[in-house]
Design a protein around this motif. Sequence first.
Motif, mmCIF file in Angstrom:
data_model
loop_
_atom_site.group_PDB
_atom_site.id
_atom_site.type_symbol
_atom_site.label_atom_id
_atom_site.label_comp_id
_atom_site.label_asym_id
_atom_site.label_seq_id
_atom_site.Cartn_x
_atom_site.Cartn_y
_atom_site.Cartn_z
ATOM 1 N N TYR A 37 -37.498 7.554 -23.191
ATOM 2 C CA TYR A 37 -36.221 7.414 -23.887
ATOM 3 C C TYR A 37 -35.735 5.968 -23.747
ATOM 4 N N TRP A 41 -26.705 3.694 -23.114
ATOM 5 C CA TRP A 41 -25.922 3.334 -21.936
ATOM 6 C C TRP A 41 -26.731 3.453 -20.643
ATOM 7 N N CYS A 42 -28.035 3.406 -20.736
ATOM 8 C CA CYS A 42 -28.881 3.556 -19.538
ATOM 9 C C CYS A 42 -28.439 2.577 -18.440
ATOM 10 N N THR A 44 -30.228 2.233 -15.588
ATOM 11 C CA THR A 44 -31.384 1.883 -14.752
ATOM 12 C C THR A 44 -32.450 1.191 -15.613
ATOM 13 N N VAL A 48 -36.824 1.079 -16.863
ATOM 14 C CA VAL A 48 -37.055 1.569 -18.230
ATOM 15 C C VAL A 48 -37.651 0.482 -19.121
ATOM 16 N N GLY A 83 -35.876 7.908 -12.070
ATOM 17 C CA GLY A 83 -36.556 6.937 -12.917
ATOM 18 C C GLY A 83 -35.554 6.025 -13.586
ATOM 19 N N GLY A 84 -35.940 5.665 -14.811
ATOM 20 C CA GLY A 84 -37.008 6.111 -15.682
ATOM 21 C C GLY A 84 -37.060 7.637 -15.825
#
Length: 242
Positions: A37, A41-42, A44, A48, A83-84
């Motif tokens: 994905y 707004w990730c 981490t 990624v 993760g990820g």
Amino acid sequence: MTGAVIRVSEIFGPTIQGEGVLIGQPTVFVRTGGCDYRCSWCDTLHAVDSEHREEWRPMAVDDVWSAVVRLSGGVPLTVSLSGGNPAIQPLGPLIARGRGDGYRFALETQGSVARDWFADLDTLVLSPKPPSSGMETDFAKLDDCVAMAAGHPTTVLKFVVFDDRDYAYARDVARRYTSLPVYLQPGNHTPPPPDDDSATVDIEGVMNRMLWLVDKVIDDRWFDAGVLPQLHVLLWGNRRGV
Ligand code: SF4
């Protein structure tokens, strides 16, 4: 020695689990590198974004396990696989190894990849991503994840909620899996740039969203849902490795 090689972004702790069903519990994190994905707004991105691929170390199970044992002083605790998307890594042998030493394992994933070794976890956190992420949920795959857990680990749903659409999505998904406990958490709008180790977070914004979310749940009489902040964000902002 097993032959599985795990792509690792970072291993750190012990610290406390900052969110969801295990909030507040001491844990060592094994954060794997790579995700299928790319949420808007990730928080981490270092685990990624392919820009950080060079930092992800391919590690043998024995080496990952040695690091966990060293950090925990050999005292069994919950290992958080994060993760990820940790589900894209071959984590079954690591879980088997650690459980043999009395450790417990929790894994969080968006539910896009199902693995038979989910059944060997102690806790499976399925965190399907709401509309604000920009991602589409494949419900057949999410169904597979629930089925793979086969009722062995404690399986829960966790939703990051930014707005009314996200809330409606969480409500709908929860209705699909009525037997699973649900945790809601207000989104944190301010992911740092990938190389920024600052603690800067819009705490006021997060807390206002938390208050809004509490009101929504109470007004809806959604009394099965738990509403929790990201405790680590309140304590340490967006810093890595805590
Ligand atoms: Fe980031 Fe999680 Fe979304 Fe992957 S699924 S991009 S790790 S928020």
